[in-house]
Design an enzyme around this catalytic site. Structure first.
Site, PDB file in Angstrom:
ATOM      1  N   ASN A   1       3.356  60.695   2.268  1.00  0.00           N
ATOM      2  CA  ASN A   1       3.647  59.300   2.785  1.00  0.00           C
ATOM      3  C   ASN A   1       2.266  58.595   3.270  1.00  0.00           C
ATOM      4  O   ASN A   1       1.718  58.957   4.249  1.00  0.00           O
ATOM      5  CB  ASN A   1       4.405  59.714   4.197  1.00  0.00           C
ATOM      6  CG  ASN A   1       4.859  58.450   4.715  1.00  0.00           C
ATOM      7  OD1 ASN A   1       4.401  57.280   4.477  1.00  0.00           O
ATOM      8  ND2 ASN A   1       5.682  58.372   5.747  1.00  0.00           N
TER       9      ASN A   1
ATOM     10  N   CYS B   1       5.574  51.290   8.046  1.00  0.00           N
ATOM     11  CA  CYS B   1       5.661  51.644   6.464  1.00  0.00           C
ATOM     12  C   CYS B   1       6.449  50.640   5.995  1.00  0.00           C
ATOM     13  O   CYS B   1       6.757  50.722   4.613  1.00  0.00           O
ATOM     14  CB  CYS B   1       6.431  52.935   6.424  1.00  0.00           C
ATOM     15  SG  CYS B   1       5.807  54.544   7.339  1.00  0.00           S
TER      16      CYS B   1
ATOM     17  N   HIS C   1       9.984  53.135  -0.080  1.00  0.00           N
ATOM     18  CA  HIS C   1       8.932  53.737   0.629  1.00  0.00           C
ATOM     19  C   HIS C   1       8.801  55.259   0.280  1.00  0.00           C
ATOM     20  O   HIS C   1       9.954  55.783   0.391  1.00  0.00           O
ATOM     21  CB  HIS C   1       8.896  53.325   2.037  1.00  0.00           C
ATOM     22  CG  HIS C   1       8.092  54.079   2.952  1.00  0.00           C
ATOM     23  ND1 HIS C   1       6.740  54.438   2.789  1.00  0.00           N
ATOM     24  CD2 HIS C   1       8.156  55.242   3.854  1.00  0.00           C
ATOM     25  CE1 HIS C   1       6.278  55.235   3.306  1.00  0.00           C
ATOM     26  NE2 HIS C   1       7.176  55.662   4.282  1.00  0.00           N
TER      27      HIS C   1
END
EC number: 2.3.1.180
Length: 319
Positions: free
Chosen positions: A276, A113, A246
């Protein structure tokens, strides 16, 4: 010599899949549970044959159009992904072929990520060195392909997508500061602990996560690396116009903003729309905020990533 973002693009595959849609697919959960704990309302899921390079291609075309460039103008292509099309060649090489570029330096970055922040930092170094002039930096993921759909604690959190930016050499201020870190001692709290050997998958091929441990680690390091970038650039965190962390979980975003003493109205939030999307989440959110004109020329933006490894980093830039 500076490097400046001159174009952005993003792409989400297929129609949005709501929390209620997941329930109808047989997952034992409900909209209230997901929304209250994560802030996620929708995600997009790639088809079985749809790959990270496919999603990256659409985002890249949009970023190139925004920058007023052709693929042939690029001399550097970096793709951040944890879900590559193949073991090799790299997803970046496959994307390069689909774009019709020939000869650019091309490779993948694997920092989960944090991948886009890592890739953007690397591209900045290439351009500042004078060796390259125009870079395409892409975050692209098909996390739905590595989810255990019987594990409701993880499968509701992730989605697929891609985001891209064009980075060009410029005499004008662009990227102001970067910071990257990793600590492999924490690899066990978020991983896909499988591999391919002898034509078989060995170990566990699905994403596994200790949610509480990830939350605590993520909030701490995101606040720390943001402050590190501000100090390197010689500005206070109050001088940052927009924070784009993020997009993993609304609670992580809120806790990070509190630690950095930034109000939530200065935080770009898109996690509700796509879940996500790992390395794609930061460029997706950046593209959304530029296109809806929240982000304006001359403003300072902090991009932050944290992911399995554990890896984390930040980029402070002026648009």
């Amino acid at each position: 010599m500076f490097s400046r973002i001159t174009g952005t693009g993003s792409f989400l595959p297929g129609p949005p899949v709501s929390n209620d849609d997941l329930v109808r697919r047989g997952i034992e959960t409900n909209d209230d549970w997901i929304t209250s704990r994560t802030g996620i309302r929708y995600r997009h899921l790639a088809d079985n044959g749809e790959t990270s390079s496919d999603l990256g291609l659409e985002a890249s075309r949009r970023a190139l159009t925004a920058a007023g460039l052709e693929a042939s103008d690029l001399d550097l292509i970096i793709v951040a992904t944890s879900t590559p099309d193949f073991i090799f060649p790299s997803t970046a090489c496959l994307l390069q072929g689909k774009l019709g570029n020939h000869g650019a330096t091309t490779f993948d970055v694997q920092a989960v990520c944090s991948g886009f922040v890592y890739a953007l930092t690397i591209a900045d170094k290439f351009i500042r060195s004078g060796s390259h002039q125009r870079a395409l930096v892409v975050g692209a993921e098909v996390f739905s392909h590595i989810l255990d759909w019987s594990d409701r604690a993880t499968c509701v959190l992730f989605g697929d997508g891609a985001g891209a930016v064009v980075l060009e050499a410029s005499d004008r201020t662009g990227i102001l500061a970067t910071a990257l870190h990793a600590d492999g001692a924490h690899h066990g709290i978020l991983s896909v602990p499988g591999s391919v050997s002898g034509g078989r998958v060995t170990g566990d091929p699905f994403l596994r996560m200790d949610g509480q441990a990830v939350f605590k680690f993520a909030v701490r390091v995101l606040a720390e690396v943001g402050e590190e970038c501000c100090q390197a650039a010689g500005i206070a965190s109050s001088g940052v116009d927009w924070l784009i962390p993020h997009q993993a979980n609304i609670r992580i975003l809120e806790a990070t903003a509190r630690r950095m003493k930034m109000p939530m109205d200065k935080v770009i939030v898109t996690v509700d729309r796509h879940g996500n999307t790992s390395a794609a989440s930061v460029p997706l959110a950046l593209d959304v905020a530029i296109r809806d004109r929240r982000i304006e020329a001359g403003q300072k933006i902090m991009l932050e990533g944290v992911g399995g490894g554990f890896t984390w980093g930040a980029v402070l830039l002026e648009l």
